[in-house]
Design an enzyme around this catalytic site. Structure first.
Site, PDB file in Angstrom:
ATOM      1  N   ASP A 292       0.777  -9.877  -5.375  1.00 19.62           N
ATOM      2  CA  ASP A 292      -0.052 -11.051  -5.040  1.00 19.62           C
ATOM      3  C   ASP A 292       0.834 -12.165  -4.459  1.00 19.62           C
ATOM      4  O   ASP A 292       0.522 -12.756  -3.425  1.00 19.62           O
ATOM      5  CB  ASP A 292      -0.880 -11.538  -6.247  1.00 19.62           C
TER       6      ASP A 292
ATOM      7  N   LYS B 182       2.648  -4.437  -9.349  1.00 20.06           N
ATOM      8  CA  LYS B 182       1.813  -5.323 -10.162  1.00 20.06           C
ATOM      9  C   LYS B 182       2.117  -4.957 -11.620  1.00 20.06           C
ATOM     10  O   LYS B 182       1.214  -4.689 -12.412  1.00 20.06           O
ATOM     11  CB  LYS B 182       0.345  -5.088  -9.758  1.00 20.06           C
TER      12      LYS B 182
ATOM     13  N   TYR C  84      -4.867   6.917  -4.211  1.00 23.70           N
ATOM     14  CA  TYR C  84      -5.350   7.746  -3.109  1.00 23.70           C
ATOM     15  C   TYR C  84      -5.510   9.222  -3.497  1.00 23.70           C
ATOM     16  O   TYR C  84      -6.147   9.983  -2.769  1.00 23.70           O
ATOM     17  CB  TYR C  84      -4.418   7.625  -1.896  1.00 23.70           C
TER      18      TYR C  84
HETATM   19  C1  IPM Z   1      -4.543   3.396   7.031  1.00 20.66           C
HETATM   20  C2  IPM Z   1      -6.025   3.530   6.721  1.00 20.66           C
HETATM   21  C3  IPM Z   1      -6.280   4.665   5.737  1.00 20.66           C
HETATM   22  C4  IPM Z   1      -5.527   4.327   4.455  1.00 20.66           C
HETATM   23  C5  IPM Z   1      -7.766   4.936   5.449  1.00 20.66           C
HETATM   24  C6  IPM Z   1      -8.525   5.270   6.710  1.00 20.66           C
HETATM   25  C7  IPM Z   1      -7.989   5.994   4.413  1.00 20.66           C
HETATM   26  O1  IPM Z   1      -6.524   2.315   6.263  1.00 20.66           O
HETATM   27  O2  IPM Z   1      -3.943   4.374   7.528  1.00 20.66           O
HETATM   28  O3  IPM Z   1      -3.975   2.323   6.833  1.00 20.66           O
HETATM   29  O4  IPM Z   1      -6.048   3.603   3.597  1.00 20.66           O
HETATM   30  O5  IPM Z   1      -4.408   4.790   4.313  1.00 20.66           O
END
Ligand code: IPM
Ligand code: NAD
Ligand code: MN
Length: 355
Positions: A225, A192, A135
């Site tokens: 998984d 993983k 992320y």
């Molecule tokens: C969540 C959502 C977000 C994430 C997206 C919107 C970026 O799916 O809060 O679970 O992946 O964290």
């Protein structure tokens, strides 16, 4: 100085604008004197003036509020999803809300798609690392648009980030009971590491080290998984699960399925001692937005979680009891088999709480 808790409210996009007013109505029905301030950060605002987060927006939230309640971000008109990234991920990263706590609790047998599974069988929590992993969006594209294009998306795992979220999971296990009052006893780390040996190796080493500090808690491991399969095969075996950002995102949608769907799942984005943020797990659900059919329970249970975090445990429990009663009496939206709209479901819960 006022002792009132100050809550920032950001409904966001799509069904966020429908479910957050229900959560606010239920909060008001508790009789707690909260000071709420609403912000219009959303796709609409971005499309109107190009602003996602106003200057110093996160500093202001951290300084002026005790907690933040948000809806969802995502709008088909903003193809890049830039506003969601800057608002939602911006809040998680810049406010350093490193533990995404996602309780998975089945409130009524009728809501679980699995055969013979009772509420006591689905009562675990996923602690998702919330500030790094893939992320972080570190990487780049080389030779874009050609047949030789290369896209690199780095997976960031820091010693500090991994250690603090794993420690949070053990502390959570030690301090929280299951819904029936029995102590939590096990922390399972999922990764993983059989394929992603560098990052997985760090998670494995840190997990073993921290587990050693909590000998009374059983430390377990499962590849992610296999975890997905086991969550569906037998959710009874889970207690506290800790995992990275992306795996946590995926398994909590799967886990929402065990609870009756995305409309049921609540979450908190927490940094102990700092202003934390609370949001339902679901997104903005564009196809059902504006139709008064979205399930508001995820948002309402999220508001309860926020009250619990702020120390108002009795009021939080009362909201949870109201949602449970609504389900038992079939005062729900269509996704749960009821015939009420979003607003009418919110009204029913608020009335029950106010009684
Ligand atoms: C969540 C959502 C977000 C994430 C997206 C919107 C970026 O799916 O809060 O679970 O992946 O964290
Ligand atoms: P989604 O959670 O919006 O919807 C997935 C499915 O669940 C859809 O069928 C939807 O109708 C249903 N659903 C979700 N919430 C519901 C509710 N309260 N009541 C009844 N049904 C509900 O996920 P998606 O479709 O993958 O994403 C839509 C948009 O939301 C995208 O832009 C995505 O990036 C965004 N999103 C935002 C957040 C967030 O802000 N926290 C979380 C997830 C997705
Ligand atoms: Mn998600």
């Amino acid at each position: 100085m006022s002792l009132k808790k100050r809550i920032a409210i950001i409904p966001g996009d799509g069904i966020g604008q429908e479910v957050i007013p229900q959560a606010m109505k239920v909060l008001a029905a508790t009789g707690i004197d909260l000071e709420t301030t609403q912000f219009d950060w959303s796709a609409d605002r971005y499309l109107a003036d190009g602003v996602t987060v106003p200057p110093d927006g996160f500093t202001m939230l951290d300084r002026d509020f005790d907690a933040i309640l948000i809806g969802a971000f995502g709008d088909p008109r903003v193809v890049t999803n830039i506003h969601a990234k800057e608002i939602l991920l911006g809040m998680r990263f810049q406010m350093d809300l490193y533990a995404n706590v996602r309780p998975v609790r089945l409130l009524d047998e009728s809501l679980c798609p699995l055969k013979g599974i009772q509420p006591k069988d689905v009562d675990f929590v996923v602690i998702r690392e919330n500030t790094e992993g893939v992320y972080g969006d570190v990487g780049g594209v080389f030779k874009k648009g050609t047949a030789d294009e290369v896209a690199i998306q780095e997976d960031i795992n820091t010693r500090k980030g991994v250690e603090r979220v794993i420690r949070y999971a053990f502390e959570y296990c030690e301090r929280h009971t299951k819904s029936d009052g029995t102590p939590r006893k096990r922390v399972l780390m999922s990764d993983k590491s059989n394929a992603m040996t560098h990052a997985g190796g760090l998670w494995q080493r840190v997990f073993k080290e921290i587990a050693g500090e909590y000998p009374q808690i059983k430390a377990e491991h499962m590849y992610v998984d296999a975890l997905c399969m086991q969550l569906v095969r037998d959710p009874r075996q889970f207690d506290v699960i800790v995992t990275n950002n992306m795996f946590g995102d995926i398994i909590t949608d799967l886990a929402a399925g065990l609870q009756g769907g995305l409309g049921m799942a609540a979450s908190g984005n927490i940094h102990p001692g700092k202003t934390s943020m609370f949001e339902p797990v679901h997104g903005s659900a564009p196809p059902i937005a504006g139709k008064n059919i979205a399930n508001p329970f995820g948002a309402i249970l999220t508001a309860a979680m926020m009250l619990g975090h702020l120390g108002m445990l009795e009021k939080a429990a009362k909201i949870e009891a109201a949602v449970l009663e609504a389900i038992r009496q079939k005062r729900t939206t269509q996704d749960l088999g009821g015939a009420l709209g979003t607003k009418e479901t919110g009204d029913w819960v608020a009335n029950w709480v106010a009684k």
